[in-house]
Design an enzyme around this catalytic site. Structure first.
Site, PDB file in Angstrom:
ATOM      1  N   ASP A  30       0.852  -1.186   0.000  1.00  0.00           N
ATOM      2  CA  ASP A  30       0.000   0.000   0.000  1.00  0.00           C
ATOM      3  C   ASP A  30       0.892   1.241   0.000  1.00  0.00           C
ATOM      4  O   ASP A  30       1.999   1.208   0.523  1.00  0.00           O
ATOM      5  CB  ASP A  30      -0.906   0.002   1.239  1.00  0.00           C
ATOM      6  CG  ASP A  30      -2.176   0.792   1.023  1.00  0.00           C
ATOM      7  OD1 ASP A  30      -3.248   0.177   0.943  1.00  0.00           O
ATOM      8  OD2 ASP A  30      -2.086   2.036   0.907  1.00  0.00           O
ATOM      9  N   THR A 122     -13.582  -4.630  -7.988  1.00  0.00           N
ATOM     10  CA  THR A 122     -14.735  -4.704  -8.892  1.00  0.00           C
ATOM     11  C   THR A 122     -14.518  -3.700 -10.026  1.00  0.00           C
ATOM     12  O   THR A 122     -14.524  -2.495  -9.797  1.00  0.00           O
ATOM     13  CB  THR A 122     -16.028  -4.382  -8.112  1.00  0.00           C
ATOM     14  OG1 THR A 122     -16.116  -5.331  -7.055  1.00  0.00           O
ATOM     15  CG2 THR A 122     -17.253  -4.469  -8.993  1.00  0.00           C
ATOM     16  N   LEU A 153     -16.902 -11.296  -1.174  1.00  0.00           N
ATOM     17  CA  LEU A 153     -16.810 -11.278   0.292  1.00  0.00           C
ATOM     18  C   LEU A 153     -17.758 -10.237   0.865  1.00  0.00           C
ATOM     19  O   LEU A 153     -17.787  -9.106   0.392  1.00  0.00           O
ATOM     20  CB  LEU A 153     -15.388 -10.930   0.731  1.00  0.00           C
ATOM     21  CG  LEU A 153     -14.233 -11.675   0.067  1.00  0.00           C
ATOM     22  CD1 LEU A 153     -12.898 -11.114   0.549  1.00  0.00           C
ATOM     23  CD2 LEU A 153     -14.326 -13.160   0.370  1.00  0.00           C
ATOM     24  N   ASN A 211     -24.054  -8.427  -7.835  1.00  0.00           N
ATOM     25  CA  ASN A 211     -24.370  -7.377  -6.862  1.00  0.00           C
ATOM     26  C   ASN A 211     -25.670  -6.664  -7.231  1.00  0.00           C
ATOM     27  O   ASN A 211     -26.483  -6.346  -6.357  1.00  0.00           O
ATOM     28  CB  ASN A 211     -23.215  -6.368  -6.763  1.00  0.00           C
ATOM     29  CG  ASN A 211     -22.184  -6.810  -5.729  1.00  0.00           C
ATOM     30  OD1 ASN A 211     -22.296  -7.892  -5.157  1.00  0.00           O
ATOM     31  ND2 ASN A 211     -21.181  -5.989  -5.496  1.00  0.00           N
ATOM     32  N   LEU A 253     -33.645 -11.523   1.465  1.00  0.00           N
ATOM     33  CA  LEU A 253     -35.064 -11.138   1.402  1.00  0.00           C
ATOM     34  C   LEU A 253     -35.485 -10.531   2.737  1.00  0.00           C
ATOM     35  O   LEU A 253     -36.618 -10.649   3.147  1.00  0.00           O
ATOM     36  CB  LEU A 253     -35.943 -12.358   1.088  1.00  0.00           C
ATOM     37  CG  LEU A 253     -36.011 -12.804  -0.381  1.00  0.00           C
ATOM     38  CD1 LEU A 253     -36.952 -13.995  -0.525  1.00  0.00           C
ATOM     39  CD2 LEU A 253     -36.479 -11.678  -1.305  1.00  0.00           C
ATOM     40  N   ALA A 255     -36.435  -7.395   4.686  1.00  0.00           N
ATOM     41  CA  ALA A 255     -36.811  -5.989   4.477  1.00  0.00           C
ATOM     42  C   ALA A 255     -36.146  -5.133   5.539  1.00  0.00           C
ATOM     43  O   ALA A 255     -35.873  -5.600   6.644  1.00  0.00           O
ATOM     44  CB  ALA A 255     -38.324  -5.856   4.555  1.00  0.00           C
ATOM     45  N   CYS A 263     -20.477  -1.250  -1.762  1.00  0.00           N
ATOM     46  CA  CYS A 263     -20.582  -2.019  -3.017  1.00  0.00           C
ATOM     47  C   CYS A 263     -21.890  -1.833  -3.762  1.00  0.00           C
ATOM     48  O   CYS A 263     -21.888  -1.378  -4.908  1.00  0.00           O
ATOM     49  CB  CYS A 263     -20.363  -3.490  -2.716  1.00  0.00           C
ATOM     50  SG  CYS A 263     -18.847  -3.778  -1.815  1.00  0.00           S
ATOM     51  N   LYS A 266     -22.667   1.700  -5.272  1.00  0.00           N
ATOM     52  CA  LYS A 266     -21.670   2.057  -6.304  1.00  0.00           C
ATOM     53  C   LYS A 266     -21.791   1.138  -7.528  1.00  0.00           C
ATOM     54  O   LYS A 266     -21.763   1.609  -8.665  1.00  0.00           O
ATOM     55  CB  LYS A 266     -20.286   1.930  -5.643  1.00  0.00           C
ATOM     56  CG  LYS A 266     -19.116   1.760  -6.553  1.00  0.00           C
ATOM     57  CD  LYS A 266     -17.825   1.689  -5.768  1.00  0.00           C
ATOM     58  CE  LYS A 266     -17.443   0.310  -5.274  1.00  0.00           C
ATOM     59  NZ  LYS A 266     -17.019  -0.674  -6.256  1.00  0.00           N
TER      60      LYS A 266
HETATM   61  C1  UGA Z   1     -21.802  -7.156  -0.930  1.00  0.00           C
HETATM   62  C2  UGA Z   1     -22.070  -8.583  -1.479  1.00  0.00           C
HETATM   63  O1  UGA Z   1     -22.994  -9.265  -0.637  1.00  0.00           O
HETATM   64  C3  UGA Z   1     -20.763  -9.394  -1.578  1.00  0.00           C
HETATM   65  O2  UGA Z   1     -21.022 -10.651  -2.185  1.00  0.00           O
HETATM   66  C4  UGA Z   1     -19.767  -8.599  -2.439  1.00  0.00           C
HETATM   67  O3  UGA Z   1     -18.534  -9.261  -2.543  1.00  0.00           O
HETATM   68  C5  UGA Z   1     -19.534  -7.223  -1.813  1.00  0.00           C
HETATM   69  O4  UGA Z   1     -20.805  -6.533  -1.734  1.00  0.00           O
HETATM   70  C6  UGA Z   1     -18.587  -6.469  -2.717  1.00  0.00           C
HETATM   71  O5  UGA Z   1     -18.939  -6.195  -3.864  1.00  0.00           O
HETATM   72  O6  UGA Z   1     -17.434  -6.261  -2.314  1.00  0.00           O
HETATM   73  P1  UGA Z   1     -21.458  -6.097   1.517  1.00  0.00           P
HETATM   74  O7  UGA Z   1     -21.542  -4.772   0.831  1.00  0.00           O
HETATM   75  O8  UGA Z   1     -20.371  -6.343   2.489  1.00  0.00           O
HETATM   76  O9  UGA Z   1     -21.342  -7.293   0.418  1.00  0.00           O
HETATM   77  O10 UGA Z   1     -22.816  -6.290   2.309  1.00  0.00           O
HETATM   78  P2  UGA Z   1     -24.135  -7.188   2.211  1.00  0.00           P
HETATM   79  O11 UGA Z   1     -24.150  -8.150   3.311  1.00  0.00           O
HETATM   80  O12 UGA Z   1     -24.363  -7.699   0.863  1.00  0.00           O
HETATM   81  O13 UGA Z   1     -25.237  -6.060   2.524  1.00  0.00           O
HETATM   82  C7  UGA Z   1     -25.423  -4.936   1.669  1.00  0.00           C
HETATM   83  C8  UGA Z   1     -26.633  -4.142   2.099  1.00  0.00           C
HETATM   84  O14 UGA Z   1     -27.829  -4.888   1.892  1.00  0.00           O
HETATM   85  C9  UGA Z   1     -26.646  -3.761   3.583  1.00  0.00           C
HETATM   86  O15 UGA Z   1     -27.099  -2.450   3.716  1.00  0.00           O
HETATM   87  C10 UGA Z   1     -27.612  -4.750   4.208  1.00  0.00           C
HETATM   88  O16 UGA Z   1     -28.222  -4.272   5.370  1.00  0.00           O
HETATM   89  C11 UGA Z   1     -28.616  -4.888   3.070  1.00  0.00           C
HETATM   90  N1  UGA Z   1     -29.399  -6.135   3.133  1.00  0.00           N
HETATM   91  C12 UGA Z   1     -28.808  -7.343   2.925  1.00  0.00           C
HETATM   92  C13 UGA Z   1     -30.757  -6.065   3.369  1.00  0.00           C
HETATM   93  O17 UGA Z   1     -31.332  -4.961   3.559  1.00  0.00           O
HETATM   94  N2  UGA Z   1     -31.501  -7.201   3.373  1.00  0.00           N
HETATM   95  C14 UGA Z   1     -30.943  -8.423   3.169  1.00  0.00           C
HETATM   96  O18 UGA Z   1     -31.680  -9.425   3.181  1.00  0.00           O
HETATM   97  C15 UGA Z   1     -29.556  -8.492   2.944  1.00  0.00           C
END
Ligand code: UGA
Length: 433
Positions: A30, A122, A153, A211, A253, A255, A263, A266
């Site tokens: 880095d 990404t 991840l 995503n 799923l 809510a 991620c 963006k």
């Molecule tokens: C997301 C993807 O899930 C990963 O597979 C991917 O690698 C990553 O982006 C990336 O592109 O680096 P992340 O952003 O860490 O991971 O978080 P998530 O767990 O996916 O949650 C994203 C958002 O969706 C959060 O605000 C979470 O609260 C919301 N969410 C998730 C819901 O509102 N409901 C759900 O059922 C699941």
């Protein structure tokens, strides 16, 4: 194998540490000297359960090192992972690829023998082609291969997601690098991970499409939750009923508030603008973005309704402000929309988050951080459960609430409305009419 991770953000650090734990020699590079100095001492810049222990273990067994010396790290390595950020460009929906191309230029100058250059960040469709062009300016074709190996991840679950991935996607246009990458991942494949080999462009698109699809799934259930609220139906029944259909699946799923993080917001924007460039209109994803952007406003309207639009001087307590649990990440968290808005309307906001104080609210004088849940909730008018931390899942509100009029607005549906009713606690949630 000798690996070099360029960029020690989420992707680079977690992947680098996990690769070293699988027995590879990994240098994480880095530009940020402070970050590298800290990492050398085992101080981790992000909150990720289990990461600190793995860093310590692999520094000790000398498979993991940290450096600011890009040149020598490139020279020493066989596979180089580009893990730098691809934020949204200011004033547009495009991903800003400046950091990626800067790295590509550095690589072009320092290739001393055959190297596999892997994009783990990404990156939009055709970025691999552009990196290849940059490398070709100073190197012959047989000196390198550019491969796409997107990461899947989740923050907070990153180590588990690395070790037990649903799939490993490798987009390589040549067989040699595909073979080497498959070998690198062989310990995970042996444990049952599916390995998918595709073209480079397909791998780039798989990441964005995944995503965008997950963001669509969340937005879909959030809109159905709005309908449930009007029709006295429980959204959980709908999510379970839908999820039991294996074609749909039960995950993502839940809510809740607008999706956030570094991620989904963006990447949904970036995929639509890439598609626009190829004269393809991704209308579904565009409407997902819009619906998600409206979501905080919609939830705020429910808050205004609770107070009959009289927000001034109301005491509002937020439990959790990060975009989801098990992370300290505030990027695109819906709390960043809701708290400033309520504060501007004259409310007094207290917030508690297991990851501590947030500088993002520094400029708002009537927003304060509470060191404990009980302090945060003390004599408040409204409790907003914003993030689904385990810490908030079994609170004894009968003891915590000192003001009988306090209302709970549970944006993550952590509690049962029936149980709250029995306890005479005024309770609202999402999609449960
Ligand atoms: C997301 C993807 O899930 C990963 O597979 C991917 O690698 C990553 O982006 C990336 O592109 O680096 P992340 O952003 O860490 O991971 O978080 P998530 O767990 O996916 O949650 C994203 C958002 O969706 C959060 O605000 C979470 O609260 C919301 N969410 C998730 C819901 O509102 N409901 C759900 O059922 C699941």
């Amino acid at each position: 194998m000798r690996l070099c991770m360029i960029g020690t953000g989420y992707v680079g650090l977690v992947s680098g540490v996990c690769f070293s734990d699988l027995g590879n020699n990994v240098i994480c590079v880095d530009k940020n000297i402070n970050k590298i100095n800290n990492l050398q001492k085992g101080i981790i810049p992000i909150y990720e359960p289990g990461l600190e222990e793995l860093v310590e273990k692999n520094i000790k067994n000398q498979r993991l090192s940290f450096s600011t010396d890009l040149k020598s790290s490139i020279k020493k390595s066989d596979i180089i992972f580009i893990c730098v950020g691809t934020p949204t460009k200011k004033g547009s929906s495009n991903a800003d690829l400046k950091f990626i191309f800067d790295v590509a230029k550095d690589l072009a100058k320092n290739i001393n023998k055959f190297k596999i250059i892997v994009t783990k960040s990404t990156v939009p469709l055709t970025t691999g082609d552009d990196i290849e062009k940059i490398l070709l300016k100073k190197n012959s074709k047989n000196k390198f291969a550019v491969v796409s190996n997107p990461e899947f991840l989740r923050e907070g679950d990153a180590i588990r997601d690395f070790i037990y991935p649903d799939r490993i996607v490798v987009g390589a246009n040549d067989t040699k690098s595909n073979r080497i990458l498959k070998n690198l991942y062989s310990p995970l494949i042996a444990k049952g991970a599916k390995y998918l080999s595709t073209s480079r462009r397909a791998a780039e698109l798989i990441k964005y499409a995944s995503n965008a699809f997950l963001a669509t799934k969340i937005t879909f259930i959030n809109e159905i939750a709005n309908l449930c609220e009007k029709t006295k139906i429980n959204i959980e029944d709908i999510a379970i009923g839908m999820g039991l259909d294996e074609r749909i699946g039960s995950r993502f799923l839940r809510a809740g508030p607008a999706y956030g993080g570094s991620c989904f917001p963006k990447d949904t924007k970036a995929i639509t603008s890439t598609a626009d460039k190829f004269k393809t209109n991704l209308t579904v994803i565009k409407s997902v973005i819009k619906s998600n952007e409206n979501r905080s406003q919609l939830l705020l309207k429910r808050v205004y309704k609770i107070f009959n639009n009289k927000i001034k001087n109301k005491k509002i307590s937020f439990l959790g402000v990060t975009f989801k649990a098990n992370t300290d990440d505030m990027r695109d968290s819906s709390s960043l929309t809701m708290i400033p808005k309520l504060s501007k309307m004259g409310a007094y906001i207290r917030y508690f988050d297991p990851t501590g104080y947030k500088k993002e609210f520094k400029e708002y004088k009537n927003v304060s951080y509470s060191k404990s849940i009980s302090r945060c909730l003390y004599k408040t008018d409204l409790i907003i459960i914003h993030t689904e931390w385990n810490d908030f899942k079994s609170l004894d509100f009968t003891k915590l609430i000192k003001n009988k009029k306090t209302i709970i607005f549970d944006m993550r549906n952590l509690y049962s409305p029936q149980k709250m009713l029995k306890k005479n606690i005024r309770y609202l949630s999402v999609g449960r009419g």
